[in-house]
Design a protein around this motif. Structure first.
Motif, PDB file in Angstrom:
ATOM      1  N   UNK A  52       1.071  -1.014  -0.469  1.00 27.35           N
ATOM      2  CA  UNK A  52      -0.011   0.158   0.102  1.00 27.35           C
ATOM      3  C   UNK A  52       0.683   1.384  -0.060  1.00 27.35           C
ATOM      4  N   UNK A  53       2.101   1.425   0.451  1.00 31.65           N
ATOM      5  CA  UNK A  53       2.526   2.627   0.751  1.00 31.65           C
ATOM      6  C   UNK A  53       3.568   2.572  -0.564  1.00 31.65           C
ATOM      7  N   UNK A  54       3.797   2.013  -0.701  1.00 31.89           N
ATOM      8  CA  UNK A  54       4.715   1.640  -2.365  1.00 31.89           C
ATOM      9  C   UNK A  54       3.973   2.589  -3.670  1.00 31.89           C
ATOM     10  N   UNK A  55       2.531   1.472  -4.139  1.00 36.87           N
ATOM     11  CA  UNK A  55       2.264   1.338  -5.149  1.00 36.87           C
ATOM     12  C   UNK A  55       1.072   1.853  -4.672  1.00 36.87           C
ATOM     13  N   UNK A  56       0.493   2.896  -3.355  1.00 33.64           N
ATOM     14  CA  UNK A  56      -0.702   3.889  -2.893  1.00 33.64           C
ATOM     15  C   UNK A  56      -0.589   4.950  -2.575  1.00 33.64           C
ATOM     16  N   UNK A  57      -0.297   4.936  -1.595  1.00 29.15           N
ATOM     17  CA  UNK A  57       0.289   6.229  -0.482  1.00 29.15           C
ATOM     18  C   UNK A  57       1.723   7.142  -0.854  1.00 29.15           C
ATOM     19  N   UNK A  58       2.544   6.604  -1.714  1.00 33.56           N
ATOM     20  CA  UNK A  58       3.903   7.319  -2.191  1.00 33.56           C
ATOM     21  C   UNK A  58       3.191   7.673  -3.238  1.00 33.56           C
ATOM     22  N   UNK A  59       2.928   7.185  -4.586  1.00 30.34           N
ATOM     23  CA  UNK A  59       2.251   8.060  -5.674  1.00 30.34           C
ATOM     24  C   UNK A  59       1.256   8.944  -5.652  1.00 30.34           C
ATOM     25  N   UNK A  60      -0.168   8.757  -4.446  1.00 29.10           N
ATOM     26  CA  UNK A  60      -0.487   9.879  -4.065  1.00 29.10           C
ATOM     27  C   UNK A  60       0.289  10.926  -3.475  1.00 29.10           C
ATOM     28  N   UNK A  61       1.157  10.522  -2.786  1.00 32.53           N
ATOM     29  CA  UNK A  61       1.399  12.243  -1.827  1.00 32.53           C
ATOM     30  C   UNK A  61       2.802  12.591  -3.707  1.00 32.53           C
ATOM     31  N   UNK A  62       3.401  11.595  -4.300  1.00 32.01           N
ATOM     32  CA  UNK A  62       3.651  12.181  -5.306  1.00 32.01           C
ATOM     33  C   UNK A  62       3.214  13.215  -6.344  1.00 32.01           C
ATOM     34  N   UNK A  63       1.659  13.052  -6.313  1.00 29.96           N
ATOM     35  CA  UNK A  63       0.917  13.079  -7.058  1.00 29.96           C
ATOM     36  C   UNK A  63       0.603  14.411  -6.705  1.00 29.96           C
TER      37      UNK A  63
END
Length: 322
Positions: free
Chosen positions: A53-64
Motif C-alpha cells: 500500500x505504501x509503495x503503490x498507493x500512498x507514495x504515488x498519491x503524495x508524489x501526485x
C-alpha cells in the motif's frame, strides 16, 4: 448437641465464600508480554500489505499531490507554481464538461446498477431452474478484464459493424449513431457499464438475502403481506448494509471509469463522453502536462474521499439512532 459442635458450625457458616487467589506481581508482566507478542505477530502479518500500500498507493498519491503544485511535463519539475494548476481548473470549460459528464454518469449508473442487482439477486434466490448457470453468466463480465469487456461493447455498439446495428438494419430499421452522436455514445457507455457492474451487485445482494431468516417472510405471509410488501418492508431494509457497501463501491467505480470509455469512444464525439479520468489521462500522457493532470487526479481523490466520508457518517448516524 454439645456446645463445641454448635460453635464449630457457627464458625463454618460465618466463613462465606473462599477468598479469590491473589494476583502475583509476575502475572501482569506475563500478560503484557503475551499481548506484545500478539501485536508483533499481527504487524508481521500486516507488513507485506502495508508495504505494498505504501509503495503503490500512498507514495504515488503524495508524489501526485506534490507535482500538482509544480510545473512538470513528466521529465522533471521546472518550477513551483503554487495553486496555479487549481486556479486553471476553475476556468477550464473542458474540466467542467468532464466533471458534469462524470456526475451524470454516476447519477445514472449507480441507482440503475443497484436496482438491477437487487432484482436479479431476489430472482436468483428463488426457486429458478438453472440458477447457477445464470449466476455465472451474469457475473462473468467482472471476471474478464475491463479492456476485454469494452471490446465486447465495441462488437455490440460499433456504428458500422456492430451487432446491434446489423440487427436493426436487417429488420429494416435505421442504425443508431453510437459513435457520431453524443447522447447515443453516452448511452452505449452506460449500457456496457451496467452489464459489468450488475453481476457484482447481484452477488453481494445475494449474500445479504441468504442471511435473512425465512421465518420473517413466513410470518409476513401469515399476516397477509403481498409479495411487493414483503420486498418493500422486509427485503429492502434488511439488505441495507449491502446497499451501503455497494453504494460506496459503485460511486468510486463511476468516478474512476476509464477503460470502457477509452476503448469504446475515447471521450468523443467531441467531449460528450469525456470524464475526469479520461481528461486527466489526456493531459498527462497526450499533451504531457502532468502537473495539471495531477491536479485533476487530486480533485478526483478528494471528491471520492468526501463522498465516502459523508456516507460513512450518515450510515453510522442511522445505526446509532436505530
Amino acid at each position: 448437641m454439645s456446645a463445641g459442635t454448635s460453635s464449630r458450625e457457627e464458625s463454618t457458616d460465618d466463613t462465606g465464600p473462599p477468598p479469590s487467589p491473589a494476583i502475583t506481581p509476575a502475572a501482569a508482566p506475563g500478560r503484557a508480554s503475551r499481548r506484545q507478542r500478539a501485536t508483533l505477530a499481527a504487524y508481521g502479518f500486516l507488513a507485506p500489505n502495508l508495504v505494498l500500500l505504501g509503495v503503490f498507493l500512498f507514495l504515488p498519491l503524495a508524489w501526485a499531490f506534490l507535482i500538482s503544485f509544480q510545473e512538470s511535463n513528466g521529465f522533471g519539475a521546472s518550477g513551483w507554481v503554487g495553486l496555479d494548476n487549481y486556479r486553471r481548473l476553475v476556468t477550464d470549460p473542458t474540466f467542467w464538461r468532464s466533471a458534469l459528464n462524470t456526475a451524470t454518469f454516476t447519477l445514472l449508473t449507480v441507482p440503475l446498477s443497484l436496482a438491477l442487482g437487487l432484482g436479479l439477486a431476489v430472482l436468483m434466490n428463488s426457486v429458478l431452474p438453472g440458477r447457477r448457470l445464470f449466476r455465472t453468466l451474469i457475473y462473468l463480465p467482472m471476471v474478464i478484464s475491463g479492456v476485454a469487456t469494452a471490446l465486447m461493447g465495441v462488437l455490440l455498439f460499433d456504428e458500422a459493424t456492430g451487432i446491434i446495428n446489423k440487427l436493426l438494419r436487417g429488420g429494416g430499421l435505421a442504425g443508431i449513431p453510437w459513435q457520431s452522436q453524443g447522447s447515443a455514445a453516452f448511452a452505449s457507455i452506460i449500457l456496457v457499464t451496467l452489464w459489468i457492474r450488475v453481476g457484482f451487485n447481484m452477488v453481494i445482494y445475494l449474500a445479504g438475502l441468504q442471511g435473512i431468516s425465512p421465518e420473517l417472510y413466513e410470518a409476513a405471509r401469515l399476516e397477509g403481506a403481498t409479495s411487493w410488501q414483503q420486498f418493500r418492508y422486509l427485503t429492502v431494509p434488511l439488505v441495507g448494509p449491502s446497499t451501503f457497501f455497494l453504494l460506496i463501491m459503485d460511486v468510486i467505480y463511476s468516478f474512476q471509469i476509464f477503460d470502457t470509455i477509452f476503448v469504446m469512444t475515447g471521450g468523443g464525439p467531441g467531449r460528450s463522453t469525456s470524464v475526469l479520468v479520461t481528461y486527466a489521462y489526456e493531459n498527462g500522457f497526450v499533451t504531457r502536462d502532468q502537473s495539471y493532470a495531477a491536479a485533476i487526479g487530486i480533485v478526483i481523490f478528494l471528491l471520492t474521499l468526501s463522498f465516502t466520508a459523508i456516507q460513512w457518517r450518515g450510515n453510522r448516524s442511522r445505526d446509532t439512532v436505530g
